[in-house]
Structure formats: structure tokens, C-alpha cells
Enzyme design. Structure first.
Site, PDB file in Angstrom:
ATOM      1  N   SER A 520      64.653 -41.814 -95.717  1.00  0.00           N
ATOM      2  CA  SER A 520      63.343 -42.641 -95.675  1.00  0.00           C
ATOM      3  C   SER A 520      63.348 -43.904 -96.634  1.00  0.00           C
ATOM      4  CB  SER A 520      62.054 -41.879 -95.666  1.00  0.00           C
ATOM      5  OG  SER A 520      62.092 -41.028 -96.819  1.00  0.00           O
ATOM      6  N   ASN A 523      66.009 -46.144 -95.335  1.00  0.00           N
ATOM      7  CA  ASN A 523      65.929 -46.882 -93.940  1.00  0.00           C
ATOM      8  C   ASN A 523      64.448 -47.300 -93.564  1.00  0.00           C
ATOM      9  OD1 ASN A 523      68.668 -46.748 -93.225  1.00  0.00           O
ATOM     10  ND2 ASN A 523      68.282 -44.518 -93.208  1.00  0.00           N
ATOM     11  N   TYR A 524      63.485 -46.547 -93.964  1.00  0.00           N
ATOM     12  CA  TYR A 524      62.154 -46.768 -93.626  1.00  0.00           C
ATOM     13  C   TYR A 524      61.127 -47.349 -94.428  1.00  0.00           C
ATOM     14  CZ  TYR A 524      63.605 -43.964 -89.435  1.00  0.00           C
ATOM     15  OH  TYR A 524      64.301 -43.502 -88.526  1.00  0.00           O
ATOM     16  N   LEU A 525      61.409 -47.443 -95.540  1.00  0.00           N
ATOM     17  CA  LEU A 525      60.329 -47.660 -96.776  1.00  0.00           C
ATOM     18  C   LEU A 525      60.604 -49.179 -97.191  1.00  0.00           C
ATOM     19  CD1 LEU A 525      60.035 -44.670 -98.801  1.00  0.00           C
ATOM     20  CD2 LEU A 525      58.528 -45.261 -97.133  1.00  0.00           C
TER      21      LEU A 525
END
EC number: 5.6.2.1
Length: 566
Positions: A520, A523-525
Site C-alpha cells: 500500500s 502503490n496506494y498511498l
């Protein structure tokens, strides 16, 4: 001639195109070196000399002999079938049963080699390091529009046996050696085109400035397309990254409207609309992946939201004191199990009951829905919206809220970092990023515990010394004894801080043992949230991002202010 493969969707966001691209092409795996004469293979108890091709494939199995894969029926069956294809006709007629093959001698040889590598002298290690640096210098960079950019993975994977995640139906199959004839080179027309190795030619040379890859080929097991791309720290990747988080921020502005819309759709007269609305609720609330359609028997049986089957959920009108609970149990991406019990709204629950009526366990839960229907609908709601944008949005907003709640201004730096990791963990749990506890977990926890015990003893000693220094000072009442008390006080404080740091570390490790925080984080934060948090609380950015991560997020480190709001 041949059509552009679908997987060339490794495309730029609209509008970014390069004008010039030059690189040296890939580095191929070294050729196979036959085994020394004294390393034997036995069949049915007798020594048997294998042909070079058959021997190479046998070594792949020998190297994995201690791994549980080689005990799995499907792995053995696939391996044996592919190995036989590499044998001469004589070998084929002799070797008919894998159980009669004895790879132990080969296996011991590879273990000894690996030990020898560990025992290498400093000079030998230095030599290898220099050779790697030479390769990196020559092949690890390209020139894109007047910028020298680092390439991520310029070495092509050597041949071996396919493992796959989970119970993959193709495990054990032979991953073939990639040859120049398999390779598509992508560069600009006016660049110096990389020459293929002597005696070979490339499959194709392309000049496509709308894609981000430099080299591509198709692997033989899944038929998937592999790429050599730019390093995450490159300018172009930074721009793509920035656009990804900007899209998620655009979602923030209209997410309430979208949520109201899908709640309305739960009551729709059309079954298709209801199914789409419930699926979207799960993607939003639980950060589920959309789930792509796959060929039967091609891959492990993994699913996402749209491909859920009736058997993957159980409905409980009441469970553990909560109403309308849905129990999920399925294998998601990379065969990682998703297990969760979630209370949902009554309407969602009633709809699920309706979707499951008169269906068999193996039937689709959302039988009127697939990912392309869902994605088309998302595009209509907001340009550039996909299920992944929901994951990015929900992950980033969760991090931001958790940091606000968990950070205590009075905490010292180690305690603040613990809060950061707890916020990151909340996101990893939301996205179901699990890992198996590291093999060395117990050992490293024991080491840490003994450090903590030693530190506690040290603290007890320091406190005793402080006590007697105070008593001494009471009697003497001179400057020297006052100074002694001060320095002993400082020593106690210093040791208390060190102890706290170790205890925080232990808590952190224990809480993270089955959660993968990296996925995360990378890639996501939105990295600007983390950078802003560091700036606000005076925390060195190195404590949050390692060197590679700092290179990847250089764009965010330059941009973020301490009052950044996602």
C-alpha cells in the site's frame, strides 16, 4: 503485421508521448554450463548420463528438491511431461517414471556451490560487484528526450520451473529460455538500434512512442506479455504516479454523489442495475478488486468482486450481536485468502438474498455483471474512474484520517513512527495485503526481547546509582555532588528513551508480522500525505521511506507542504 497485443495497455496517460528513445536492449541469461563429470544422475539405481538439454531441465528440479513443491502431485506431473519433451528418444524410452529418478547427488552439488558463494573472499565478492556495476552502466540506462533515465529490470529471467501462487494448475511446467528471436525492441527511428547477439535477430523492432516499455516478449506458460520498463524513479513514472493520485483526489470531490447514486440503484427495477450497485458498494466499502474474467483451467481459481460465486459468501441475519452480516471467504489476487465478516446495510443484505435465490454454489453471484460493464459505468460517473481508483482513494483517505487520530503531538519520534505504522497498517488491512510471518520472525523477536531485558537491568542499575548520588549530595551539599546527581539523572533519562525505543519496535514487529505494509505504501498511498506528516512533526523522511522509495517519490518530496490535504 501482427496486431498490437491487448497488454500493450502499458500506455501513457493521454497526452504524454516521448520523442526520442535509445537503449542497449536486454541482458540475456547466461548459457547453460553442463555439470562436472563427478556429479551423477541415477535412474532406477543406475548411473545415467543425460543429454545437455535433458540435464539442464533436470537441474531445475534438483535445485528445488528440498522444497515442498516437488512433493505436489500436479507439480511433478507437469514437470515430468515438459522434461520428457527435452529428452532424446533413448532417454524417453528409459525414463518413464519420475519416482525412479534420483536427483540427490545433483542437489548436494548445488547446495555446496551455494555454501561456497557464501564463503567467498572479499576480493571475489568485489569482482562480482564490479561486473554487476559494469552491466548496470552499459545496459541499465536509456536516453529519453534528452534525459538519462534508469531502467528497472534490464536482465531477462533465466529458464526454470514455473511455481505460480497458490495451487496453480500449471506449476512445475518449464519456463523456456528467452531468445533474441522472442524479443520486440521499442525505440525511436532516429536512435542507434541495439544490435542482437551475434548469429541472432530480434523478432521485431518497433517505434511506438505511445507506450512506456523498451523491450517486450511473451512467456510460454500463461502466454502473458513481459516488459522491460523504466525505473519507478524515472520522470515519466513520476508523472504517471502523480496523475494516479490526482485522479483519486478528483474522486474525493464526487464520491458522495456516487455513493448516493448507488444507494438509489439498490432499489432499481432492473436486476442488472441492482447487481452493479451492490458490487460497487463492496468495491468502495471493502476496497475489493474488480476481478477479471479468465480462461478456465488457465490459472489458479482466484476471484474479485465481479467474479464472486454464491459459495464465496454466507449471509447471517444476526451474528456476534450485529445485524445483516456478510461472511466473505475466497482467494483473491496471488491466491491470497480474503476472509472477512462485515455488517452491511439492510438493503444490500436483502439484495444479496435475492441474487442467491435458486442458484447453485458454483453459480455467479452477480450473473448480470462483468468488469467491462462495471468499468463502463464507472467511466460514465467520472472520467478515468476504475475500481483501482476507489482502492487508491480509500487507502489514501484512510491514512490521512488515521494519522490525524493517532499522532500525539507530545510523543517522541519513535512513538510517532509507531503511530504512522499503525495508520499504514489500517490501510494494509483494508486492502487485504497479507504475508506469511517471516521465517526468522521468532528468532528476531527473541533477540529483541533479550535486548529489552538487558536494557531494563541497565535502567535498574542507573536508577540505583542516581538514588545513592542523591543521598550522597544531601550529606555533602557541595557543587561536585550536585553535578554528579545531574549527570546520573541524564543517564537514567537516556536509558529510559532507549528502552522505550526497543519496546516500541517490539510492538511494531508483533503487530506487523502478518501484514505487508510495503504494497500500500508503494502503490496506494499518496506519498504527499506521508511527506506532509513528516514535515509537520519534524520527522526525517528516511524514517518512513527507504532510499529506493525516496527515489520513486522524489516528485512528492519536492512538492508537498506540511498542510497538504489529500
Amino acid at each position: 503485421g501482427n496486431p498490437v497485443p491487448a497488454a500493450c495497455s502499458k500506455r501513457y496517460p493521454e497526452g504524454i508521448k516521448w520523442k526520442f528513445l535509445e537503449h542497449k536492449g536486454p541482458v540475456f541469461a547466461p548459457p547453460y554450463e553442463p555439470l562436472p563429470e563427478n556429479v551423477k544422475f541415477y535412474y532406477d539405481g543406475k548411473v545415467m548420463k543425460l543429454s545437455t538439454k535433458a540435464e539442464e531441465v533436470a537441474t531445475f528440479f534438483a535445485k528445488m528438491l528440498d522444497h515442498e513443491y516437488t512433493t505436489k502431485e500436479i507439480f511433478r506431473k507437469n514437470f515430468f511431461k515438459d522434461w520428457r519433451k527435452e529428452m532424446t528418444s533413448e532417454e524417453k524410452s528409459t525414463i518413464t517414471n519420475l519416482s525412479k529418478c534420483d536427483f540427490t547427488h545433483m542437489s548436494q552439488y548445488f547446495k555446496a556451490q551455494s555454501e561456497a558463494r557464501k564463503q567467498m573472499s572479499k576480493e571475489e565478492k568485489q569482482k562480482i560487484k564490479e561486473e554487476n556495476e559494469r552491466l548496470l552502466k552499459e545496459y541499465g540506462y536509456c536516453v529519453m528526450d534528452n534525459h538519462k533515465e534508469r531502467i528497472a529490470n534490464f536482465k531477462i529471467e533465466p529458464p526454470g520451473l514455473f511455481r505460480g501462487r497458490g495451487n496453480h494448475p500449471k506449476m512445475g511446467m518449464l519456463k523456456r529460455r528467452i531468445m533474441p528471436e522472442d524479443i520486440i525492441i521499442n525505440c525511436s527511428k532516429d536512435s542507434k538500434i541495439p544490435p542482437p547477439p551475434p548469429g541472432h535477430k530480434w523478432k521485431e523492432v518497433r517505434h511506438d512512442n505511445k507506450v512506456t516499455w523498451l523491450v517486450s516478449w511473451t512467456e510460454n506458460i500463461q502466454g502473458s506479455i513481459k516488459y522491460i520498463m523504466l525505473n519507478p524513479s524515472s520522470r515519466i513514472k513520476g508523472e504517471k504516479d502523480w496523475q494516479k493520485y490526482e485522479t483519486a483526489r478528483r474522486l474525493k470531490k464526487c464520491v458522495d454523489k456516487i455513493r448516493n447514486q448507488y444507494r438509489e440503484d439498490w432499489k432499481s427495477k432492473e436486476m442488472k442495475v441492482r447487481q452493479r450497485a451492490v458490487a460497487l458498494y463492496f468495491i468502495d466499502k471493502l476496497a475489493l478488486r474488480a476481478g477479471n474474467e479468465k480462461e478456465e483451467g488457465e490459472t489458479a481459481d482466484t476471484v474479485g468482486c465481479c467474479s464472486l460465486r454464491v459459495e464465496h459468501i454466507k449471509l447471517h441475519p444476526e451474528l456476534d450481536g450485529q445485524e445483516y452480516v456478510v461472511e466473505f471467504d475466497f482467494l483473491g489476487k496471488d491466491s491470497i485468502r480474503y476472509y472477512n465478516k462485515v455488517p452491511v446495510e439492510k438493503r444490500v443484505f436483502k439484495n444479496l438474498q435475492l441474487f442467491m435465490e435458486n442458484k447453485q454454489p458454483e453459480d455467479d453471484l452477480f450473473d448480470r455483471l462483468n468488469t467491462s460493464i462495471l468499468n463502463k459505468h464507472l467511466q460514465d460517473l467520472m472520467e478515468g474512474l476504475t475500481a483501482k481508483v476507489f482502492r487508491t482513494y480509500n487507502a489514501s483517505i484512510t491514512l490521512q484520517q488515521q494519522l490525524k487520530e493517532l499522532t500525539n503531538p507530545d510523543d517522541n519520534i519513535p512513538a510517532k513512527i509507531l503511530s504512522y505504522n499503525r495508520a499504514n497498517r489500517a490501510v494494509a488491512i483494508l486492502c487485504n495485503h497479507q504475508r506469511a510471518p517471516p521465517k526468522t520472525f521468532e528468532k528476531s523477536m527473541m533477540n529483541l526481547q533479550s535486548k529489552i531485558d538487558a536494557k531494563k537491568e541497565q535502567l535498574a542499575d542507573a536508577r540505583r546509582e542516581l538514588k545513592s548520588a542523591k543521598a550522597d549530595a544531601k550529606v555533602r551539599r557541595d557543587e561536585k555532588s550536585k553535578k554528579t546527581v545531574e549527570s546520573k539523572k541524564k543517564a537514567v533519562q537516556r536509558i529510559e528513551e532507549q528502552l522505550m525505543k526497543l519496546e516500541v519496535q517490539a510492538t511494531d514487529r508483533e503487530e506487523n508480522k502478518q501484514i505487508a505494509l510495503g504494497t500500500s505504501k508503494l502503490n496506494y498511498l499518496d506519498p504527499r500525505i506521508s511527506v506532509a506528516w513528516c514535515k509537520k512533526w519534524g520527522i526525517p523522511i528516511e524514517k518512513i521511506y527507504n532510499k529506493t522509495q525516496r527515489e520513486k517519490f522524489a516528485w512528492a518530496i519536492d512538492m508537498a507542504e506540511e498542510d497538504y490535504e489529500f
